[in-house]
Design a protein around this motif. Structure first.
Motif, PDB file in Angstrom:
ATOM      1  N   SER A 161       8.270   6.432  -0.926  1.00 16.13           N
ATOM      2  CA  SER A 161       6.908   5.959  -0.690  1.00 16.13           C
ATOM      3  C   SER A 161       6.641   4.628  -1.384  1.00 16.13           C
ATOM      4  O   SER A 161       5.704   3.925  -1.021  1.00 16.13           O
ATOM      5  CB  SER A 161       5.890   7.006  -1.137  1.00 16.13           C
ATOM      6  OG  SER A 161       5.910   7.126  -2.544  1.00 16.13           O
ATOM      7  N   GLU A 209       0.835  -1.194   0.000  1.00 18.15           N
ATOM      8  CA  GLU A 209       0.000   0.000   0.000  1.00 18.15           C
ATOM      9  C   GLU A 209       0.870   1.243   0.000  1.00 18.15           C
ATOM     10  O   GLU A 209       1.943   1.271   0.584  1.00 18.15           O
ATOM     11  CB  GLU A 209      -0.929  -0.006   1.206  1.00 18.15           C
ATOM     12  CG  GLU A 209      -0.179   0.023   2.524  1.00 18.15           C
ATOM     13  CD  GLU A 209      -1.099  -0.147   3.697  1.00 18.15           C
ATOM     14  OE1 GLU A 209      -1.051   0.721   4.578  1.00 18.15           O
ATOM     15  OE2 GLU A 209      -1.853  -1.135   3.713  1.00 18.15           O
ATOM     16  N   ILE A 210       0.400   2.265  -0.695  1.00 13.58           N
ATOM     17  CA  ILE A 210       1.133   3.528  -0.775  1.00 13.58           C
ATOM     18  C   ILE A 210       0.340   4.580  -0.014  1.00 13.58           C
ATOM     19  O   ILE A 210      -0.881   4.688  -0.173  1.00 13.58           O
ATOM     20  CB  ILE A 210       1.342   3.942  -2.240  1.00 13.58           C
ATOM     21  CG1 ILE A 210       2.245   2.938  -2.934  1.00 13.58           C
ATOM     22  CG2 ILE A 210       1.953   5.324  -2.319  1.00 13.58           C
ATOM     23  CD1 ILE A 210       2.475   3.215  -4.388  1.00 13.58           C
ATOM     24  N   ASN A 211       1.005   5.353   0.788  1.00 17.28           N
ATOM     25  CA  ASN A 211       0.386   6.391   1.596  1.00 17.28           C
ATOM     26  C   ASN A 211       0.014   7.571   0.698  1.00 17.28           C
ATOM     27  O   ASN A 211       0.869   8.156   0.037  1.00 17.28           O
ATOM     28  CB  ASN A 211       1.361   6.824   2.690  1.00 17.28           C
ATOM     29  CG  ASN A 211       0.716   7.714   3.712  1.00 17.28           C
ATOM     30  OD1 ASN A 211      -0.411   8.172   3.544  1.00 17.28           O
ATOM     31  ND2 ASN A 211       1.427   7.957   4.796  1.00 17.28           N
ATOM     32  N   LEU A 212      -1.260   7.923   0.670  1.00 13.41           N
ATOM     33  CA  LEU A 212      -1.746   9.009  -0.183  1.00 13.41           C
ATOM     34  C   LEU A 212      -1.168  10.356   0.242  1.00 13.41           C
ATOM     35  O   LEU A 212      -0.890  11.211  -0.609  1.00 13.41           O
ATOM     36  CB  LEU A 212      -3.277   9.059  -0.152  1.00 13.41           C
ATOM     37  CG  LEU A 212      -3.935  10.107  -1.031  1.00 13.41           C
ATOM     38  CD1 LEU A 212      -3.606   9.846  -2.495  1.00 13.41           C
ATOM     39  CD2 LEU A 212      -5.421  10.143  -0.803  1.00 13.41           C
ATOM     40  N   THR A 213      -0.942  10.538   1.524  1.00 18.09           N
ATOM     41  CA  THR A 213      -0.362  11.797   2.003  1.00 18.09           C
ATOM     42  C   THR A 213       1.034  12.011   1.431  1.00 18.09           C
ATOM     43  O   THR A 213       1.374  13.116   1.010  1.00 18.09           O
ATOM     44  CB  THR A 213      -0.303  11.800   3.548  1.00 18.09           C
ATOM     45  OG1 THR A 213      -1.597  11.526   4.057  1.00 18.09           O
ATOM     46  CG2 THR A 213       0.199  13.124   4.065  1.00 18.09           C
ATOM     47  N   LEU A 214       1.842  10.939   1.393  1.00 23.41           N
ATOM     48  CA  LEU A 214       3.182  11.058   0.832  1.00 23.41           C
ATOM     49  C   LEU A 214       3.143  11.371  -0.667  1.00 23.41           C
ATOM     50  O   LEU A 214       3.978  12.116  -1.169  1.00 23.41           O
ATOM     51  CB  LEU A 214       3.982   9.784   1.085  1.00 23.41           C
ATOM     52  CG  LEU A 214       4.439   9.536   2.510  1.00 23.41           C
ATOM     53  CD1 LEU A 214       5.173   8.209   2.618  1.00 23.41           C
ATOM     54  CD2 LEU A 214       5.319  10.667   2.986  1.00 23.41           C
ATOM     55  N   ARG A 246       5.842  -0.068   3.872  1.00 20.99           N
ATOM     56  CA  ARG A 246       5.382   0.639   5.056  1.00 20.99           C
ATOM     57  C   ARG A 246       6.545   1.146   5.876  1.00 20.99           C
ATOM     58  O   ARG A 246       7.596   0.522   5.960  1.00 20.99           O
ATOM     59  CB  ARG A 246       4.520  -0.284   5.915  1.00 20.99           C
ATOM     60  CG  ARG A 246       3.185  -0.536   5.291  1.00 20.99           C
ATOM     61  CD  ARG A 246       2.253  -1.287   6.196  1.00 20.99           C
ATOM     62  NE  ARG A 246       2.764  -1.493   7.538  1.00 20.99           N
ATOM     63  CZ  ARG A 246       2.427  -2.526   8.282  1.00 20.99           C
ATOM     64  NH1 ARG A 246       1.618  -3.440   7.806  1.00 20.99           N
ATOM     65  NH2 ARG A 246       2.903  -2.637   9.508  1.00 20.99           N
TER      66      ARG A 246
END
Length: 144
Positions: free
Chosen positions: A47, A2-7, A51
């Motif tokens: 990113s 999963e990739i962090n949308l904020t980053l 995790r």
């Protein structure tokens, strides 16, 4: 994975602001733009590594859940390359400040000469028929 949308949003904003500043004529703004663009690209690369908080090799027993160490190595290399580029650009800005009293990039005389040649060349289709940012009012010749 999963990739962090904020980053992703932070990386896009940094890269966008950096690209905007790279288009300025002041070498100081170009320097800041290069820093922002580099940090944006580094955040984007990091990113993709998995995790946060997991060790690359000892995070868990499953191979699929380990974070990838390659993005970390690429970012370290990018940091070193950016540092060298920034040092060179800072030296250019300092020398420009010493010689001229400002750090604006001057117009190149060869570019101005080529622009004048393109204005006079009627067969040059690759040149936009604008002069100093204003459109030329002369009608284009049709069929020749």
């Amino acid at each position: 994975m999963e990739i962090n949308l904020t980053l992703v949003i932070v990386a896009g904003a940094l890269a966008g602001c950096g690209a905007y500043l790279l288009l300025e004529r002041s070498l100081t703004r170009v320097l800041v733009g290069l820093v922002l663009l580099s940090n944006g690209v580094n955040v984007a690369i990091l990113s993709t590594g998995g995790r946060a908080g997991e060790a690359p090799f000892f995070g868990s027993a499953a191979v699929d859940e380990m974070s990838d160490p390659l993005p970390q190595a690429m970012v370290l290399t990018a940091i070193v390359i950016t540092l060298g580029t920034l040092a060179f650009l800072l030296a250019m800005a300092h020398r420009s400040w010493q010689l001229t009293g400002h750090d604006d990039v001057q117009d190149d005389t060869e570019d101005a000469r080529i622009r004048r040649l393109a204005d006079t060349d009627a067969t040059s289709d690759s040149y936009d028929m604008t002069v100093d940012g204003e459109e030329n009012d002369e009608p284009e010749e049709e069929g020749a």
